[in-house]
Write a protein that holds these residues in place. Structure first.
Motif, PDB file in Angstrom:
ATOM      1  N   GLU A 195       2.517   1.205  -1.873  1.00 33.12           N
ATOM      2  CA  GLU A 195       2.704   1.797  -3.197  1.00 33.12           C
ATOM      3  C   GLU A 195       3.039   0.770  -4.279  1.00 33.12           C
ATOM      4  N   SER A 196       3.280  -0.481  -3.885  1.00 33.89           N
ATOM      5  CA  SER A 196       3.653  -1.513  -4.857  1.00 33.89           C
ATOM      6  C   SER A 196       2.422  -2.185  -5.440  1.00 33.89           C
ATOM      7  N   ASN A 197       2.598  -2.795  -6.606  1.00 36.02           N
ATOM      8  CA  ASN A 197       1.467  -3.367  -7.340  1.00 36.02           C
ATOM      9  C   ASN A 197       1.218  -4.838  -7.072  1.00 36.02           C
ATOM     10  N   ASN A 198       2.254  -5.564  -6.652  1.00 34.52           N
ATOM     11  CA  ASN A 198       2.085  -7.001  -6.456  1.00 34.52           C
ATOM     12  C   ASN A 198       3.144  -7.554  -5.508  1.00 34.52           C
ATOM     13  N   LYS A 199       3.010  -8.831  -5.203  1.00 30.34           N
ATOM     14  CA  LYS A 199       3.896  -9.494  -4.253  1.00 30.34           C
ATOM     15  C   LYS A 199       5.359  -9.417  -4.692  1.00 30.34           C
ATOM     16  N   THR A 200       5.613  -9.697  -5.952  1.00 28.14           N
ATOM     17  CA  THR A 200       6.989  -9.705  -6.457  1.00 28.14           C
ATOM     18  C   THR A 200       7.654  -8.347  -6.299  1.00 28.14           C
ATOM     19  N   GLN A 221       1.599 -22.156   3.559  1.00 24.42           N
ATOM     20  CA  GLN A 221       2.108 -20.924   4.163  1.00 24.42           C
ATOM     21  C   GLN A 221       2.996 -20.101   3.229  1.00 24.42           C
ATOM     22  N   LYS A 222       2.902 -20.389   1.938  1.00 17.23           N
ATOM     23  CA  LYS A 222       3.620 -19.570   0.967  1.00 17.23           C
ATOM     24  C   LYS A 222       2.786 -18.332   0.653  1.00 17.23           C
ATOM     25  N   ILE A 223       3.454 -17.202   0.513  1.00 13.99           N
ATOM     26  CA  ILE A 223       2.750 -15.938   0.289  1.00 13.99           C
ATOM     27  C   ILE A 223       2.075 -15.921  -1.083  1.00 13.99           C
ATOM     28  N   LYS A 224       0.782 -15.605  -1.078  1.00 10.89           N
ATOM     29  CA  LYS A 224       0.034 -15.441  -2.322  1.00 10.89           C
ATOM     30  C   LYS A 224      -0.008 -13.969  -2.720  1.00 10.89           C
ATOM     31  N   GLU A 225      -0.296 -13.121  -1.763  1.00 14.02           N
ATOM     32  CA  GLU A 225      -0.364 -11.694  -2.060  1.00 14.02           C
ATOM     33  C   GLU A 225      -0.407 -10.864  -0.785  1.00 14.02           C
ATOM     34  N   PHE A 226      -0.025  -9.596  -0.909  1.00 15.16           N
ATOM     35  CA  PHE A 226      -0.122  -8.631   0.187  1.00 15.16           C
ATOM     36  C   PHE A 226      -1.370  -7.777  -0.038  1.00 15.16           C
ATOM     37  N   HIS A 227      -2.091  -7.487   1.026  1.00 15.64           N
ATOM     38  CA  HIS A 227      -3.301  -6.668   0.917  1.00 15.64           C
ATOM     39  C   HIS A 227      -3.202  -5.455   1.841  1.00 15.64           C
ATOM     40  N   VAL A 228      -3.530  -4.288   1.284  1.00 15.72           N
ATOM     41  CA  VAL A 228      -3.586  -3.045   2.047  1.00 15.72           C
ATOM     42  C   VAL A 228      -4.850  -2.314   1.622  1.00 15.72           C
ATOM     43  N   LEU A 229      -5.535  -1.715   2.572  1.00 13.29           N
ATOM     44  CA  LEU A 229      -6.757  -0.976   2.244  1.00 13.29           C
ATOM     45  C   LEU A 229      -6.445   0.227   1.356  1.00 13.29           C
TER      46      LEU A 229
END
Length: 226
Positions: free
Chosen positions: A154-159, A201-209
């Motif tokens: 439900e979140s919009n971005n990594k932060t 290995q730093k997080i760029k973004e989370f991806h969910v279908l």
């Protein structure tokens, strides 16, 4: 430890057997259990007599733990130190030792080959995520993992994701943060999410279908905040 060595007795005298067994007894810490002085006091004989009895009526034999081949025969403690059994050379014969080393070399080569494999492409990641969706992996999650997945969905971005899942907890060494990362790593392991990282290995973004988000929102609408 019985498979590391055996005690051979060549007497039927109960008293002599008792002395020999104490003389060669080795504990789990790979130390002689009884000091020669204590054996001498126990049987009211001299220190020299204890050693004479043990060397004349018994022997300690080391053998290969893999093939059981006899390695060495010891008659006196001064010739054998139990902690030497911690070394490969003392519980493997030359043939088995060489075989073991070759196996380790082969294992190392295989591990290096695995490391050399290129990371999955974006297309491959999404293909695996679609397969996980088709197999309803999300339906097998316990409540804590499901909660974490929904927050990510439900979140919009990594932060926003990191702020919500960690409840703004800044203590990187806390047990709470460890548990959350364990959940995130599991969700990625079963291909319900993809945590995209850079070369460091730093997080760029989370991806969910998107399709998974729709399924979760339909089934667990009461758990969504937005």
């Amino acid at each position: 430890m019985d498979n590391l060595f055996t005690i051979v007795l060549n007497t039927d005298d109960i008293s002599l057997i008792a002395i020999c067994e104490r003389y060669w007894d080795i504990n789990k810490k790979m130390k002689y259990t009884y000091h020669v002085r204590d054996i001498a006091i126990r049987f009211d004989i001299s220190l020299l007599k204890v050693t004479e009895i043990a060397s004349s009526n018994s022997a300690l034999i080391t053998k290969c733990v893999k093939c059981s081949q006899e390695l060495n025969v010891y008659r006196m403690r001064k010739d054998f130190h139990p902690d030497e059994l911690l070394s490969l050379e003392f519980f493997l014969c030359k043939v088995c030792l060489e075989d073991y080393k070759n196996q380790q070399i082969t294992k190392l080569k295989v591990e290096k080959e695995v490391i050399k494999k290129p990371p999955l492409t974006k297309e491959q990641k999404y293909k695996r995520m679609n397969l996980a969706l088709e197999r309803n992996f999300w339906n097998e999650l316990d409540e804590p993992h499901l909660e974490t997945l929904i927050i990510i969905a439900e979140s919009n971005n990594k932060t926003e994701i990191l702020s919500k899942v960690f409840y703004d907890n800044k203590d990187i060494n806390s047990d709470f943060r460890y548990k959350i990362w364990t959940r995130i790593n599991y969700l990625e392991k079963v291909d319900l999410i993809w945590v995209e990282r850079d070369e460091n290995q730093k997080i760029k973004e989370f991806h969910v279908l998107d399709d998974l988000c729709k399924v979760l929102r339909t089934k667990y609408s009461h758990l969504f905040l937005s």
